[in-house]
Design an enzyme around this catalytic site. Structure first.
Site, short mmCIF file in Angstrom:
data_model
loop_
_atom_site.label_atom_id
_atom_site.label_comp_id
_atom_site.label_asym_id
_atom_site.label_seq_id
_atom_site.Cartn_x
_atom_site.Cartn_y
_atom_site.Cartn_z
N SER A 222 -14.96 -8.55 4.94
CA SER A 222 -14.09 -7.56 4.31
C SER A 222 -14.86 -6.80 3.25
CB SER A 222 -12.88 -8.25 3.68
OG SER A 222 -12.13 -7.31 2.92
N HIS B 132 -14.00 -5.48 8.25
CA HIS B 132 -12.58 -5.49 7.88
C HIS B 132 -12.38 -4.56 6.69
CE1 HIS B 132 -8.57 -7.44 7.80
NE2 HIS B 132 -8.65 -7.26 6.49
N ASP C 58 -9.55 -3.21 4.04
CA ASP C 58 -8.23 -3.41 3.46
C ASP C 58 -7.74 -2.14 2.78
OD1 ASP C 58 -7.54 -6.15 4.04
OD2 ASP C 58 -9.16 -6.74 2.69
N MET D 286 -4.89 -0.43 0.72
CA MET D 286 -3.74 -0.78 -0.14
C MET D 286 -3.26 0.46 -0.87
SD MET D 286 -5.19 -4.29 -1.85
CE MET D 286 -6.32 -5.36 -0.95
N HIS E 119 -6.82 -2.90 8.07
CA HIS E 119 -5.63 -3.66 7.70
C HIS E 119 -4.81 -2.81 6.72
CE1 HIS E 119 -4.05 -7.47 5.38
NE2 HIS E 119 -3.09 -6.83 6.04
N MET F 174 -2.11 -2.35 4.28
CA MET F 174 -1.15 -2.97 3.35
C MET F 174 -0.45 -1.84 2.60
SD MET F 174 -3.24 -6.30 1.96
CE MET F 174 -4.92 -5.80 2.32
N MET G 11 -1.93 -13.99 6.93
CA MET G 11 -2.44 -13.94 5.57
C MET G 11 -2.39 -15.34 4.96
SD MET G 11 -3.46 -10.91 5.00
CE MET G 11 -3.78 -11.09 3.25
N ASP H 42 -6.92 -14.25 7.02
CA ASP H 42 -7.53 -13.51 5.92
C ASP H 42 -7.02 -14.07 4.60
OD1 ASP H 42 -8.59 -11.66 4.18
OD2 ASP H 42 -7.41 -9.96 4.92
#
Length: 217
Positions: free
Chosen positions: A8, A33, A35, A37, A66, A68, A137, A175
């Protein structure tokens, strides 16, 4: 199937992102990966399609994005155009789950659903034969460096059993707090993909860190 390792980049040094990516590529990473957000669905704020596009231009590895964020369907097109190969959204953030799965697939990406620790895994049962990945998660989403929550491992075992029962073909990813001590528990439960942030990027020897994770059966 070999365990896939997805570092990540949340824990990478963004001031030298190209060399950070080259480093984990050289060490045998399978995916990257990313993330995303929004500061709404989770309290932290990271990056959007511009960084995904930059990473895509720096690497040929599959990009595991991913989301979020709230209203993830609204941004699927932009992330696919930026280079996302896999798009995973949170079931807690989307009312039209089936529609979002089909939207991702219609844009040529693989679709995943993520489940936060408090969320019952059974909520995704209606979608298991339509998705390509389930991300469990093992920390509360939003921040890197949290402690692994072993209480989520029954979700992994349930997913393994449901995959056999339904004939589905999704991968099971995990993760949060993944390192050389916690990864064996996750692999033993049945995960296919290990997402790791600070353990890999914070290691003095990243090749050794990735090797330890990849060697698990």
């Amino acid at each position: 199937m070999s365990i896939l390792i997805s570092p990540s980049i949340l824990s990478a040094d963004f001031a030298k992102l190209e060399s950070e990516i080259r480093d984990v590529e050289r060490c045998g990473a399978d995916w990257l990966h990313l993330d995303v957000m929004d500061g709404v669905f989770v309290p932290n704020l990271t990056f959007g399609p511009v960084i995904v596009d930059a990473v895509n231009r720096l690497s040929d590895l599959p990009l595991d994005v991913h989301l979020m964020i709230v209203d993830p369907a609204r941004y699927v097109d932009r992330f696919v155009k930026a280079g996302a190969d896999w798009i995973t959204f949170h079931i807690e953030a989307e009312k039209d789950v089936e529609g979002t799965i089909e939207l991702i697939r219609s844009h040529g990406a693989k679709a995943g659903i993520s489940v936060s620790p408090p969320t019952p895994i059974e909520l995704i049962e209606p979608y298991l034969t339509r998705i390509d990945l389930v991300l469990v998660m093992s920390v509360n989403p939003g921040f890197s460096g949290q402690k692994f929550m072993p209480e989520v491992l029954p979700k992994v075992r349930w997913l393994v059993e449901m995959r056999k029962k339904t004939g589905a073909h999704y991968l099971i990813s995990i993760d949060g707090g993944i390192n050389d001590r916690t990864a064996p528990m996750a692999v033993d439960a049945g995960v296919d993909v290990l997402v790791s942030a600070s353990y890999i990027f914070g290691s003095a020897d990243r090749c050794e860190a990735i090797r330890k994770l990849a060697s698990l059966k």
